[in-house]
Design a protein around this motif. Structure first.
Motif, PDB file in Angstrom:
ATOM      1  N   CYS A  11      16.966 -50.445  16.036  1.00  0.00           N
ATOM      2  CA  CYS A  11      16.393 -49.219  16.635  1.00  0.00           C
ATOM      3  C   CYS A  11      17.482 -48.340  17.234  1.00  0.00           C
ATOM      4  O   CYS A  11      17.507 -47.132  17.002  1.00  0.00           O
ATOM      5  CB  CYS A  11      15.406 -49.574  17.739  1.00  0.00           C
ATOM      6  SG  CYS A  11      13.837 -50.189  17.184  1.00  0.00           S
ATOM      7  N   SER A  17      12.075 -45.866  14.777  1.00  0.00           N
ATOM      8  CA  SER A  17      11.137 -46.413  15.764  1.00  0.00           C
ATOM      9  C   SER A  17      11.136 -47.936  15.725  1.00  0.00           C
ATOM     10  O   SER A  17      11.555 -48.556  14.750  1.00  0.00           O
ATOM     11  CB  SER A  17       9.726 -45.895  15.488  1.00  0.00           C
ATOM     12  OG  SER A  17       9.194 -46.503  14.331  1.00  0.00           O
ATOM     13  N   LYS A  18      10.638 -48.507  16.801  1.00  0.00           N
ATOM     14  CA  LYS A  18      10.575 -49.956  16.900  1.00  0.00           C
ATOM     15  C   LYS A  18       9.629 -50.533  15.843  1.00  0.00           C
ATOM     16  O   LYS A  18       9.887 -51.602  15.292  1.00  0.00           O
ATOM     17  CB  LYS A  18      10.115 -50.355  18.307  1.00  0.00           C
ATOM     18  CG  LYS A  18      10.349 -51.792  18.638  1.00  0.00           C
ATOM     19  CD  LYS A  18      10.106 -52.040  20.115  1.00  0.00           C
ATOM     20  CE  LYS A  18      10.568 -53.429  20.492  1.00  0.00           C
ATOM     21  NZ  LYS A  18      10.486 -53.665  21.929  1.00  0.00           N
ATOM     22  N   GLU A  20       9.045 -49.260  12.824  1.00  0.00           N
ATOM     23  CA  GLU A  20       9.752 -49.234  11.538  1.00  0.00           C
ATOM     24  C   GLU A  20      10.810 -50.334  11.478  1.00  0.00           C
ATOM     25  O   GLU A  20      10.956 -50.999  10.452  1.00  0.00           O
ATOM     26  CB  GLU A  20      10.410 -47.876  11.323  1.00  0.00           C
ATOM     27  CG  GLU A  20       9.430 -46.754  11.077  1.00  0.00           C
ATOM     28  CD  GLU A  20      10.105 -45.399  11.034  1.00  0.00           C
ATOM     29  OE1 GLU A  20       9.820 -44.649  10.087  1.00  0.00           O
ATOM     30  OE2 GLU A  20      10.922 -45.114  11.933  1.00  0.00           O
TER      31      GLU A  20
END
Length: 91
Positions: A11, A17-18, A20
């Motif tokens: 990240c 994003s977390k 993803e």
């Protein structure tokens, strides 16, 4: 480092994003497990390789009771350290 640390590092270094990052890490590990499950080999050059090793059955001994017991053959994942990692750790 554990899986959560790996997700967090992904990240912060890539600005994703977390959610993803979690998907990417889970996909990576799932593909590794699937390859090993299917008898394949996973090799990450300079770091390590994983493969499934066959172990023959044998007669063992229960250390608690001393009784002899048959241990059936099995397949287990095996980790082999790569040259690059071995050199980095061994400095």
């Amino acid at each position: 480092m554990n899986k959560i640390d790996l997700i967090q590092t992904l990240c912060t270094t890539t600005d994703i994003s977390k959610i993803e990052a979690r998907k990417i890490v889970n996909l990576f590990f799932e593909q590794m497990a699937t390859a090993l499950e299917n008898g394949g080999r996973v090799e990450i050059r300079g770091l390590c390789s994983f493969y499934v090793k066959d172990y023959e059955g044998y007669t063992g001994r229960n250390p608690k009771t001393g009784e002899m017991a048959e241990v059936s053959s099995k397949k287990l994942p095996y980790f082999k350290c790569g040259k690059g990692l071995r050199e980095r750790v061994g400095r």
